[in-house]
Design an enzyme around this catalytic site. Structure first.
Site, PDB file in Angstrom:
ATOM      1  N   ASP A 115       0.806  -1.220   0.000  1.00  0.00           N
ATOM      2  CA  ASP A 115       0.000   0.000   0.000  1.00  0.00           C
ATOM      3  C   ASP A 115       0.838   1.267   0.000  1.00  0.00           C
ATOM      4  O   ASP A 115       0.331   2.349   0.310  1.00  0.00           O
ATOM      5  CB  ASP A 115      -0.947   0.000   1.209  1.00  0.00           C
ATOM      6  CG  ASP A 115      -2.139  -0.902   0.961  1.00  0.00           C
ATOM      7  OD1 ASP A 115      -2.665  -0.865  -0.165  1.00  0.00           O
ATOM      8  OD2 ASP A 115      -2.527  -1.639   1.873  1.00  0.00           O
ATOM      9  N   ASP A 173      -7.388  -3.638  -5.085  1.00  0.00           N
ATOM     10  CA  ASP A 173      -6.977  -2.338  -4.536  1.00  0.00           C
ATOM     11  C   ASP A 173      -5.581  -1.940  -5.009  1.00  0.00           C
ATOM     12  O   ASP A 173      -5.241  -0.763  -5.105  1.00  0.00           O
ATOM     13  CB  ASP A 173      -6.963  -2.372  -3.000  1.00  0.00           C
ATOM     14  CG  ASP A 173      -8.062  -3.205  -2.372  1.00  0.00           C
ATOM     15  OD1 ASP A 173      -8.491  -4.181  -3.000  1.00  0.00           O
ATOM     16  OD2 ASP A 173      -8.475  -2.890  -1.252  1.00  0.00           O
TER      17      ASP A 173
HETATM   18  N1  GLY Z   1      -7.484  -1.339   0.575  1.00  0.00           N
HETATM   19  C1  GLY Z   1      -8.407  -1.835   1.501  1.00  0.00           C
HETATM   20  C2  GLY Z   1      -9.788  -1.330   1.347  1.00  0.00           C
HETATM   21  O1  GLY Z   1     -10.175  -0.790   0.334  1.00  0.00           O
HETATM   22  O2  GLY Z   1     -10.543  -1.504   2.273  1.00  0.00           O
END
Ligand code: GLY
Length: 399
Positions: A115, A173
């Site tokens: 992330d 994501d």
């Molecule tokens: N990246 C995690 C979410 O969208 O909850």
């Protein structure tokens, strides 16, 4: 002599027109109000965590503050930067610098997370956009190096999680983290970051997407690059369409088209947009339920974060296609933005724990963050406001 007056007249008319916008147009008035709310809320939240090293994340069941290693840590500083550019409020500038500084060490954090794009590009990226500073650039390049270290070349995609039963999980994501890689290649001239991003996007397009253009959440790979499993961790079921996952994909492929000009990404983004915009389970105000297949629709919780991401993405997509089609995307994005800016979703000053929007869902199957404000809903909401005003040729400081 007369010529010298033209720029002055031009500036004057821009000022007069701009300053009248909110009075003449209820949509602009609504956004002007929202920006005022955002300014005040963000300062409240910043004050709340002033003496800590933390960032506000969500509210339910109680105020949740997280440290720099949380995947959401970049959004609050990023919101401060965006709102500062809207208002010029020097208090926001000071807080934006302070909260971005708290993330300094994250650029080297490659072991635990995919992330880094969210964490670094939404914070230092916004700082760079505002201050044009060399330091932010250096941090982002370092973070891009860390991020690509999570790509096993045998598989060709960046690994998402290090927990769970999966051999090599990749979540939709992760498309959002590629933007930082495209930027790093443009900035350094080294194609390695972009190559990883393109390969990741291509493989994800092949394995995450179903025939109806909806997406799985998690695809896991075997060591030889074949698919181990396809499922949905944060959504209702493996075959359902988790709302935020659809939003991440739409935003990600729209961004990939911007960065590469490759028409297959545009086509894919348009197919995802069609899925979202024409889904029969979409409610009248268009703010999606947390999962398009939630069994308790119409009583299922809404996800304002998904709506904010979709709104921002559709504003960009609207500029990439012929006018008639672009208008369709623009109108839908505008509807989302206006509904998010209504009393139903926009907080009142001094409430909502300092967050801007209400009614998002984090991880419902884990019974976590249900019907709560979320810092990333706020971030993409502000981005959508900025994109909307820019498309309408309006300066946020003059509306
Ligand atoms: N990246 C995690 C979410 O969208 O909850």
């Amino acid at each position: 002599m007369r010529r010298n007056f033209l720029p002055i007249l031009g500036l004057l008319s821009l000022f007069v027109l701009g300053s009248c916008s909110a009075e003449r147009d209820p949509k602009i008035a609504s956004l002007k109000h929202a920006i005022g709310v955002a300014d005040s809320q963000l300062l409240d939240a910043a004050a709340e965590l002033d003496t800590t090293n933390c960032f506000p994340r969500s509210l339910m069941p109680k105020f949740r503050a997280v440290d720099a290693k949380d995947w959401t840590s970049g959004f609050f500083p990023g919101s401060l930067w965006q709102c500062y550019r809207f208002t010029g409020d020097e208090k926001l500038l000071a807080e934006a610098k302070k909260y971005t500084d708290r993330l300094e060490g994250i650029q080297y954090y490659c072991k635990g997370t995919h992330d880094l794009g969210f964490m670094v590009f939404c914070s230092f990226g916004q700082q760079m956009q505002t201050l044009h500073d060399r330091h932010s650039e250096e941090v982002i390049v370092e973070a891009a190096k860390s991020l690509i270290s999570r790509c096993d070349p045998r598989i060709g995609v960046i690994r998402s999680w290090d927990f769970g039963e999966w051999n090599y999980p990749v979540i939709i994501d992760n498309m959002m983290n590629l933007e930082m890689l495209f930027w790093a290649s443009k900035h350094t001239g080294d194609p390695v970051y972009r190559d990883v991003a393109v390969r990741h996007a291509d493989i994800t397009m092949k394995n995450h997407y179903r025939d109806d253009a909806s997406s799985f959440h998690v695809v896991s790979y075997n060591d030889d690059g074949t698919v181990e499993s396809q499922g949905t961790f944060q959504g209702y079921s493996d075959s359902s369409a988790w709302a935020r996952g659809q939003a991440w994909g739409l935003y990600g492929y729209t961004m990939c088209y911007r960065e590469t000009g490759d028409a297959k990404y545009l086509k894919h983004a348009e197919r995802i947009a069609d899925f979202i915009m024409h889904h029969p389970n979409t409610p009248a105000d268009r703010i999606p339920y947390w999962d398009y297949n939630a069994p308790d629709i119409p009583d299922a919780p809404r996800d304002a974060s998904a709506a904010a991401v979709v709104s921002s993405a559709l504003f960009e997509l609207s500029t990439m296609v012929p006018e008639a089609e672009g208008k369709k995307y623009f109108d839908y994005a505008e509807t989302l933005l206006m509904n998010l800016s209504s009393d139903a979703y926009l907080a009142k000053k001094g409430t909502n724990g300092g967050f801007i929007l209400m009614h998002s869902v984090g991880h419902l199957p884990a019974d976590s963050e249900i019907d709560t404000p979320l810092n990333y809903a706020d971030y993409y909401y502000l981005e959508a406001i900025g994109r909307y005003l820019s498309l309408r040729g309006l300066d946020p400081r003059r509306i």
